[in-house]
Design an enzyme around this catalytic site. Structure first.
Site, PDB file in Angstrom:
ATOM      1  N   GLN A  23      -4.982  28.436 -19.408  1.00 49.94           N
ATOM      2  CA  GLN A  23      -6.292  28.293 -18.636  1.00 49.94           C
ATOM      3  C   GLN A  23      -7.593  28.003 -19.189  1.00 49.94           C
ATOM      4  OE1 GLN A  23      -6.863  31.044 -15.355  1.00 49.94           O
ATOM      5  NE2 GLN A  23      -8.536  29.510 -14.617  1.00 49.94           N
ATOM      6  N   ASN A  29      -1.848  27.540 -14.703  1.00 43.36           N
ATOM      7  CA  ASN A  29      -2.259  28.566 -15.496  1.00 43.36           C
ATOM      8  C   ASN A  29      -3.586  29.579 -14.879  1.00 43.36           C
ATOM      9  OD1 ASN A  29      -0.613  26.520 -17.111  1.00 43.36           O
ATOM     10  ND2 ASN A  29      -2.273  25.386 -17.993  1.00 43.36           N
ATOM     11  N   ASP A  87      -7.254  13.639 -13.916  1.00 42.48           N
ATOM     12  CA  ASP A  87      -6.879  15.095 -15.356  1.00 42.48           C
ATOM     13  C   ASP A  87      -7.952  14.049 -16.359  1.00 42.48           C
ATOM     14  OD1 ASP A  87      -5.988  17.875 -16.881  1.00 42.48           O
ATOM     15  OD2 ASP A  87      -6.459  16.691 -18.326  1.00 42.48           O
ATOM     16  N   HIS A 121      -7.606  25.988 -10.288  1.00 40.59           N
ATOM     17  CA  HIS A 121      -6.336  24.538  -9.883  1.00 40.59           C
ATOM     18  C   HIS A 121      -5.144  24.377  -9.827  1.00 40.59           C
ATOM     19  CE1 HIS A 121      -7.661  25.030 -14.384  1.00 40.59           C
ATOM     20  NE2 HIS A 121      -7.094  23.787 -14.109  1.00 40.59           N
ATOM     21  N   HIS A 142      -2.582  21.838 -11.480  1.00 38.18           N
ATOM     22  CA  HIS A 142      -1.023  20.663 -11.973  1.00 38.18           C
ATOM     23  C   HIS A 142      -0.714  19.969 -11.094  1.00 38.18           C
ATOM     24  CE1 HIS A 142      -3.647  21.625 -16.184  1.00 38.18           C
ATOM     25  NE2 HIS A 142      -3.366  22.419 -15.125  1.00 38.18           N
ATOM     26  N   VAL A 150      -9.680  25.782 -17.834  1.00 36.07           N
ATOM     27  CA  VAL A 150     -11.880  26.018 -16.860  1.00 36.07           C
ATOM     28  C   VAL A 150     -11.466  26.716 -16.009  1.00 36.07           C
ATOM     29  CG1 VAL A 150     -12.473  24.347 -15.392  1.00 36.07           C
ATOM     30  CG2 VAL A 150     -11.468  23.261 -17.352  1.00 36.07           C
TER      31      VAL A 150
HETATM   32  P1  5GP Z   1      -6.498  24.402 -17.021  1.00 37.13           P
HETATM   33  O1  5GP Z   1      -6.135  24.671 -18.557  1.00 37.13           O
HETATM   34  O2  5GP Z   1      -7.681  25.368 -17.311  1.00 37.13           O
HETATM   35  O3  5GP Z   1      -4.976  24.860 -16.413  1.00 37.13           O
HETATM   36  O4  5GP Z   1      -6.584  22.700 -17.141  1.00 37.13           O
HETATM   37  C1  5GP Z   1      -7.501  22.233 -17.013  1.00 37.13           C
HETATM   38  C2  5GP Z   1      -7.996  20.802 -17.479  1.00 37.13           C
HETATM   39  O5  5GP Z   1      -8.842  19.975 -17.534  1.00 37.13           O
HETATM   40  C3  5GP Z   1      -6.904  19.456 -18.645  1.00 37.13           C
HETATM   41  O6  5GP Z   1      -5.602  19.595 -18.183  1.00 37.13           O
HETATM   42  C4  5GP Z   1      -7.789  19.419 -18.813  1.00 37.13           C
HETATM   43  O7  5GP Z   1      -7.827  18.567 -19.040  1.00 37.13           O
HETATM   44  C5  5GP Z   1      -8.885  18.741 -17.715  1.00 37.13           C
HETATM   45  N1  5GP Z   1     -10.230  18.789 -17.180  1.00 37.13           N
HETATM   46  C6  5GP Z   1     -11.399  19.558 -18.396  1.00 37.13           C
HETATM   47  N2  5GP Z   1     -12.326  19.004 -17.973  1.00 37.13           N
HETATM   48  C7  5GP Z   1     -13.065  18.137 -17.346  1.00 37.13           C
HETATM   49  C8  5GP Z   1     -13.177  17.000 -17.415  1.00 37.13           C
HETATM   50  O8  5GP Z   1     -14.112  17.011 -17.020  1.00 37.13           O
HETATM   51  N3  5GP Z   1     -12.981  16.358 -16.152  1.00 37.13           N
HETATM   52  C9  5GP Z   1     -11.592  16.178 -15.933  1.00 37.13           C
HETATM   53  N4  5GP Z   1     -10.718  15.076 -15.148  1.00 37.13           N
HETATM   54  N5  5GP Z   1     -10.557  16.994 -16.155  1.00 37.13           N
HETATM   55  C10 5GP Z   1     -11.225  17.895 -17.128  1.00 37.13           C
END
Ligand code: 5GP
Ligand code: ZN
Length: 117
Positions: A96, A89, A33, A102, A104, A98
């Site tokens: 969430q 999420n 991440d 996915h 974590h 993205v």
């Molecule tokens: P969410 O909140 O959607 O469950 O988690 C998305 C995660 O993707 C976040 O923890 C964020 O830091 C990570 N993230 C967002 N953009 C990028 C990226 O371009 N590269 C990587 N490696 N992680 C990302």
């Protein structure tokens, strides 16, 4: 909500954006991440696009859910993690950001995870 065309994780899967890969199989990729919330923070990402967990079975089949969790276990083992937390999420109010499903993996605490939450 992002479509396949402007999805950041689809671009990482396609190699159009960089990532620090920690695991890969035919159907999944796992990478670090970019803004870690724990000493070790990986994202396990199915290569097939679906926006969120509750739509994944519909888009990719029920068995994809099990395969994704198996990839989580394989990612942890491949990186020597013995104790770790797994989180998904689902939806914006749950955090969430993205919209490519996915999981974590959070790990690497020196003490008990419940004390560093
Ligand atoms: P969410 O909140 O959607 O469950 O988690 C998305 C995660 O993707 C976040 O923890 C964020 O830091 C990570 N993230 C967002 N953009 C990028 C990226 O371009 N590269 C990587 N490696 N992680 C990302
Ligand atoms: Zn995507």
């Amino acid at each position: 909500m992002s479509s396949v065309n402007d999805c950041i994780f689809c671009k990482i899967i396609a190699g159009e954006l960089p990532s620090e890969k920690v695991y890969e199989d035919n159907d999944h990729i796992a990478f670090k991440d970019i803004m870690p919330k724990a000493p070790v923070h990986y994202l396990v990402v199915p290569k097939a696009h679906s926006p969120r967990l509750d739509e994944m079975a519909k888009d990719n089949g029920t068995e994809a859910l099990g395969h994704m969790l198996n990839a989580v276990v394989k990612t942890a083992a491949a990186n020597g993690l013995s104790d770790y937390r797994v989180a998904v999420n689902v939806g914006p109010k749950a955090g969430q950001v993205v919209f490519h499903t996915h999981v974590h993996i959070l790990s690497g605490w020196s003490g008990m995870a419940r004390d560093v939450r």
